[in-house]
Design a protein around this motif. Structure first.
Motif, PDB file in Angstrom:
ATOM      1  N   SER A  52       0.833  -1.204   0.000  1.00  0.00           N
ATOM      2  CA  SER A  52       0.000   0.000   0.000  1.00  0.00           C
ATOM      3  C   SER A  52       0.869   1.256   0.000  1.00  0.00           C
ATOM      4  O   SER A  52       0.465   2.297  -0.518  1.00  0.00           O
ATOM      5  N   GLU A  53       2.058   1.159   0.584  1.00  0.00           N
ATOM      6  CA  GLU A  53       2.941   2.320   0.725  1.00  0.00           C
ATOM      7  C   GLU A  53       4.397   1.889   0.567  1.00  0.00           C
ATOM      8  O   GLU A  53       4.777   0.808   1.022  1.00  0.00           O
ATOM      9  N   THR A 108      -4.614   9.822  -0.291  1.00  0.00           N
ATOM     10  CA  THR A 108      -4.535   8.375  -0.462  1.00  0.00           C
ATOM     11  C   THR A 108      -5.900   7.710  -0.298  1.00  0.00           C
ATOM     12  O   THR A 108      -6.429   7.131  -1.245  1.00  0.00           O
ATOM     13  N   TYR A 109      -6.497   7.773   0.894  1.00  0.00           N
ATOM     14  CA  TYR A 109      -7.723   7.033   1.163  1.00  0.00           C
ATOM     15  C   TYR A 109      -8.889   7.905   1.618  1.00  0.00           C
ATOM     16  O   TYR A 109     -10.021   7.430   1.688  1.00  0.00           O
ATOM     17  N   ALA A 137      -9.518  -0.876  -4.326  1.00  0.00           N
ATOM     18  CA  ALA A 137      -8.859  -2.107  -3.870  1.00  0.00           C
ATOM     19  C   ALA A 137      -9.026  -3.229  -4.896  1.00  0.00           C
ATOM     20  O   ALA A 137      -8.088  -4.004  -5.147  1.00  0.00           O
ATOM     21  N   GLY A 143      -0.704  -3.951   3.675  1.00  0.00           N
ATOM     22  CA  GLY A 143      -1.600  -2.806   3.614  1.00  0.00           C
ATOM     23  C   GLY A 143      -2.965  -3.206   3.109  1.00  0.00           C
ATOM     24  O   GLY A 143      -3.111  -4.068   2.235  1.00  0.00           O
ATOM     25  N   ILE A 182      -5.203  -2.087   1.145  1.00  0.00           N
ATOM     26  CA  ILE A 182      -5.627  -1.981  -0.256  1.00  0.00           C
ATOM     27  C   ILE A 182      -5.172  -3.194  -1.075  1.00  0.00           C
ATOM     28  O   ILE A 182      -5.640  -3.417  -2.191  1.00  0.00           O
ATOM     29  N   SER A 183      -4.289  -4.022  -0.488  1.00  0.00           N
ATOM     30  CA  SER A 183      -3.845  -5.251  -1.156  1.00  0.00           C
ATOM     31  C   SER A 183      -4.671  -6.468  -0.737  1.00  0.00           C
ATOM     32  O   SER A 183      -4.433  -7.580  -1.222  1.00  0.00           O
TER      33      SER A 183
END
Length: 272
Positions: free
Chosen positions: A13-14, A107-108, A123, A148, A150-151
């Protein structure tokens, strides 16, 4: 695992320096380098958030990998792949991009802290975009390490929608859990929108109550091993992982601070 791990795919995610330093971003930066220095091949992916300065970080589009569309909710979304190099580490980072999902500067959540209403679709797009790109690379990973929230859909897609693809036939999934679990709810039809190919709505029952905890439980359901990357991972998620009988590598603050975690993670890969 039986065979020596030779190729590791990192889905992050980062990654620092593309995003500010954090536990996830630092591991996203230094773990791939450390694994590569231990004579394994690596590929590393993250979303191309709009706050990433393309000129400063020298991102450029990889035309041969871009160009396909990912359909979410009957809408075609173009998949753009960009790449940049962290020269000091001698590693490349691939970025999953799409104007609708990733051009915004946050980001979110928006500037007022409001969770983006389409974070579920982002996602979905990210997970499927990574797997489609790896297929195009014709690069078969032994381990896929997801970090993260989002994965977190990638393990389900791998084990259901891509289970018959020879590129992923021997891939094991490692899920690193942190304290980044969203407290907000995703859209009500997350489970329906996530369905794709061999992955049906019935395969993601936790997403009928679409929040961050249930997304993490979905990831664990389809993972082969779990790493606790923070001391404050939600206990409900940890207990769920234990109930599944998954191998779990406990949080180790000292090894994270010393860099010793790289050898611990590498050894963990070999046990799966």
């Amino acid at each position: 695992m039986g065979n020596l791990v030779q190729k590791v795919l990192f889905v992050n995610s980062e990654i620092f320096p593309y995003l500010p330093e954090s536990d996830i971003a630092n591991i996203g930066r230094y773990l791939p380098q450390g694994i590569q220095e231990r004579k394994m091949e690596i590929r590393s992916f993250m979303p191309r958030y709009g706050c990433i300065n393309e000129r400063k970080n020298q991102l450029h589009e990889v035309i041969r990998l871009s160009g396909m569309n990912i359909i979410i909710g009957d809408v075609d979304r173009p998949l753009i792949i960009k790449v940049a190099s962290i020269s000091s580490a001698r590693i490349q980072v691939y970025f999953i991009d799409n104007e609708d999902y990733f051009r915004r500067k946050q980001t979110y959540a928006d500037a007022n802290g409001k969770f983006f209403a389409d974070n579920d679709e982002r996602a979905i797009f990210f997970a499927r975009g990574v797997l489609e790109t790896v297929k195009k690379l014709r690069w078969a990973p032994d381990v896929i390490h997801c970090q993260g929230w989002i994965s977190h859909l990638l393990p389900a897609y791998l084990k259901k929608a891509y289970k018959d693809d020879p590129i992923f036939s021997n891939s094991k999934v490692v899920l690193s859990l942190y304290d980044d679990t969203p407290s907000e709810k995703f859209s009500a039809d997350f489970a329906g929108k996530a369905a794709f190919g061999g992955l049906t709505r019935e395969d993601v029952p936790f997403l009928e109550q679409p929040d961050g905890i249930n997304l993490a439980k979905t990831a664990a359901q389809y993972s082969d091993g779990v790493i606790l990357g923070a001391d404050s991972v939600d206990k409900d998620i940890v207990n769920h992982c234990k109930s599944l009988g998954l191998p779990i590598l406990p949080f180790n603050k000292e090894s994270l601070e010393s860099g010793g975690y790289i050898d611990e993670y590498s050894a963990f890969y070999e046990t799966l």
